[in-house]
Design a protein around this motif. Sequence first.
Motif, PDB file in Angstrom:
ATOM      1  N   GLY A 379       0.891  -1.217  -0.032  1.00  0.00           N
ATOM      2  CA  GLY A 379      -0.011  -0.039  -0.183  1.00  0.00           C
ATOM      3  C   GLY A 379       0.982   1.107   0.095  1.00  0.00           C
ATOM      4  O   GLY A 379       0.328   2.377  -0.546  1.00  0.00           O
ATOM      5  N   GLN A 380       2.088   1.181   0.480  1.00  0.00           N
ATOM      6  CA  GLN A 380       2.853   2.402   0.684  1.00  0.00           C
ATOM      7  C   GLN A 380       3.488   2.550  -0.720  1.00  0.00           C
ATOM      8  O   GLN A 380       3.777   1.639  -1.411  1.00  0.00           O
ATOM      9  N   ALA A 381       3.320   3.879  -1.161  1.00  0.00           N
ATOM     10  CA  ALA A 381       3.620   4.370  -2.642  1.00  0.00           C
ATOM     11  C   ALA A 381       5.407   4.196  -2.845  1.00  0.00           C
ATOM     12  O   ALA A 381       5.995   5.329  -2.891  1.00  0.00           O
ATOM     13  N   ALA A 382       5.862   3.222  -3.049  1.00  0.00           N
ATOM     14  CA  ALA A 382       7.089   3.093  -3.428  1.00  0.00           C
ATOM     15  C   ALA A 382       7.586   3.120  -4.660  1.00  0.00           C
ATOM     16  O   ALA A 382       8.960   3.506  -5.107  1.00  0.00           O
ATOM     17  N   ASN A 383       6.803   2.630  -5.586  1.00  0.00           N
ATOM     18  CA  ASN A 383       6.861   2.473  -7.005  1.00  0.00           C
ATOM     19  C   ASN A 383       5.667   2.590  -7.711  1.00  0.00           C
ATOM     20  O   ASN A 383       5.093   1.623  -8.348  1.00  0.00           O
ATOM     21  N   PRO A 384       5.094   3.957  -7.673  1.00  0.00           N
ATOM     22  CA  PRO A 384       3.766   4.183  -8.304  1.00  0.00           C
ATOM     23  C   PRO A 384       3.748   3.940  -9.716  1.00  0.00           C
ATOM     24  O   PRO A 384       4.693   4.326 -10.678  1.00  0.00           O
ATOM     25  N   LEU A 385       2.741   3.407 -10.335  1.00  0.00           N
ATOM     26  CA  LEU A 385       2.554   3.176 -11.784  1.00  0.00           C
ATOM     27  C   LEU A 385       1.190   3.443 -11.888  1.00  0.00           C
ATOM     28  O   LEU A 385       0.187   2.795 -11.293  1.00  0.00           O
ATOM     29  N   LEU A 386       0.794   4.226 -13.140  1.00  0.00           N
ATOM     30  CA  LEU A 386      -0.705   4.521 -13.359  1.00  0.00           C
ATOM     31  C   LEU A 386      -0.740   3.769 -14.708  1.00  0.00           C
ATOM     32  O   LEU A 386      -0.020   4.046 -15.929  1.00  0.00           O
ATOM     33  N   SER A 387      -1.783   2.801 -14.882  1.00  0.00           N
ATOM     34  CA  SER A 387      -2.169   2.046 -16.233  1.00  0.00           C
ATOM     35  C   SER A 387      -3.408   2.305 -16.385  1.00  0.00           C
ATOM     36  O   SER A 387      -4.357   1.872 -15.766  1.00  0.00           O
TER      37      SER A 387
END
Length: 537
Positions: A379-387
Motif C-alpha cells: 500500500g505504501q507508494a514506493a514504485n507508483p505506476l498509472l496504467s
Amino acid sequence: MRDPRETQEEDRGRERGGDRRPGELTVRELLRFAWRQLTSMRTALVLLLLLALAAVPGSIVPQEGVDALKTSRWQEDHPKLTPVYEALGLFDVYGSAWFSAIYLLLMLSLVGCIIPRTAVYWRALRAQPPRAPRNLTRLPDSTSYRTDEDVEQVLARARAVLRRGHRLRRADDGDDGAVSAERGHLREAGNLLFHLSVLVVLVGFAVGGLLGYRGGVILVTGKGFGNVLSSYDDFVPGSLFDPDQLDPFSFVVDDFDVDWLTEGRGAGQARGFSADVRYREEPGAEEEAYDLRVNHPLTIGRTDIFLIGHGYAPVVTVRDGNGDVAWSGPQPFLPMDQSLMSFGVVKAQFADPQQIALEGFLYPTFGMSEDGDPMNLFGQAANPLLSMEVWTGDLNMDEGPSQSVYVIDKSDAVKVTDDGERYRLDLRLGETAELPNGLGTVTFEDLEDWQRIQISQTPGKLVALAGVVLALVGLLGSLFIRPRRVWVRARADGDGTLVEVAALDRSGGGDVTAVVEELVAQLQGPENDRTKGQGTT
C-alpha cells in the motif's frame, strides 16, 4: 343423525351472534386474539431475531446510501439479480418497507409485553408475603430445633433478624405463630428494565434515523470543506431532517500521516493513519487544531466528523492535440483491496477537437507476478505506476452533475488504439506519454493523499447509549438477584419451644441451605446452651 347437543349449541350461537357457528370468532375476538399473540414474549423474541436477520443483507449487499459507486458497480456486474434485489429493497435495506414493518412490530410487541408485566409486578410489590406452609419441614431446605425461650421471644427475634433485607408479612394478617418474609423483588425489576432498555435502544435509533443525517466527502490533503449540502459527495438525510440543522463549521486537512508496517508479512500495509485538521465552528470564529484519527472523531456542535479511510490521488495533466491543458489536478482513485490498488477515471471535457477520458488503475508499489501479470505489492507508494485505457469522443458530460466521476459514458465514445492494436497508457511518476493519432499528451505529475471523511448527526445516540446501560443493569439484576422466601414458625410443646425454619428459592436451582443455617445461628444467638436439640432436613 346429528347430535342434538350440536344443534342446541348452534341455536345458542345464532342467538348470541346471528348466524355464527360454534368456534367462529367475531371481528372483536379476532383482533383480541391477534393482539395477545403479538404482545406475547415469544413473538417479541421472534421479531427480535427477525430484525437481526433482516440486517444481514445490509452488511452484505452494497447500500446506495453508504456507497453509491460500489452499488452501481455491483449492479453492472449482476444484471440479472439487480431487478430482483431492487424489488426486494436490498440496496436500501434500512429504509425498506419490510424492515420498517419488523421494526415497528417489535416496538409494539415490547410495549404490549412491558405494560401488563409492570402491572403484575406492581401488584406483587403491594401484596403481602404468603403465609407459612402448614408443614415447613416438608420443604427441601428446612430445619428445626428446640429452645427454652418462649414463642413470642423467638418470633420477635425472627422479625428483627429478617427485617434487614426482607419484606415481612404483617403480624396482624392472621398468621399466628409464624413469621413470613421474602426478598428478591428486584429480579423481576431487572427483567422489566432489560425489556424496557431494548425499547429505549430502538427509540434512540429511530430518532437518529428520522432527525439525523449521514454524509461523506473525499478530501485531497490541503483542501477544505464547508458544511453546506453542495459540498458533500453523498448525503443521506433522515425523513424529518431540516437543512437548518447543519452546523456552520468549516475545516481544512493540512497534513496526513500514515504509519506503515516495515517488517513481517504485513510490511507495506497501513497500521494507522491520522489527519491534522484546522477548523472553525462558525464563520469568523477562532481557528482551532485537531488530530483526527480513526475512532477519535471531532465533535463540532451537534455534528461528529470521522476519519474512516484514505487513498491516493494521482496528479495528472492532459494536453489536447493543440497543446492546451484540458485537465490538470489531483483525481482521487478508489482502493479496490487492502493493498490500495485503486481504480479511477480522468475526464478531459474541454479537450479539442475531441474529449478525452482515461480509465484504469493505480499501483502504489508496482510489481510483476511469477506469471508475468501486473500486481501491486504494498500500500505504501514506493514504485507508483498509472496504467489506463484511453477513450475519446463525446462523453455526454453536458447531462449535468448526476453523472458519476468514476463512470465514463461510452455510448458515443471509442477506445483509442495504436494502428489498430490495443493501446494502454503506462506511466511512472514524472513521465509523459504522447497519445496516438495526435490526440495530445498525458503526464503523471505527482501523487497525493486523500481522506474519506464521514460527517453525521445522530440525535438519538445518547438515548441509545442510555438504553444499552439500562440493558446491562437489568441483565445484572436478573442474573445475580435471587428471589427467595423464608419462614420461621414457633410453637410451645412439652419440652419448651419447637422452632421450624425453612427457605424456598423462587428462581429454581438455587441453594438456600446456607441461608437456613445462617438464620438458625442468628435466632439461637451466642448462648447455644439454651438449645436442647436440633434436627435438619
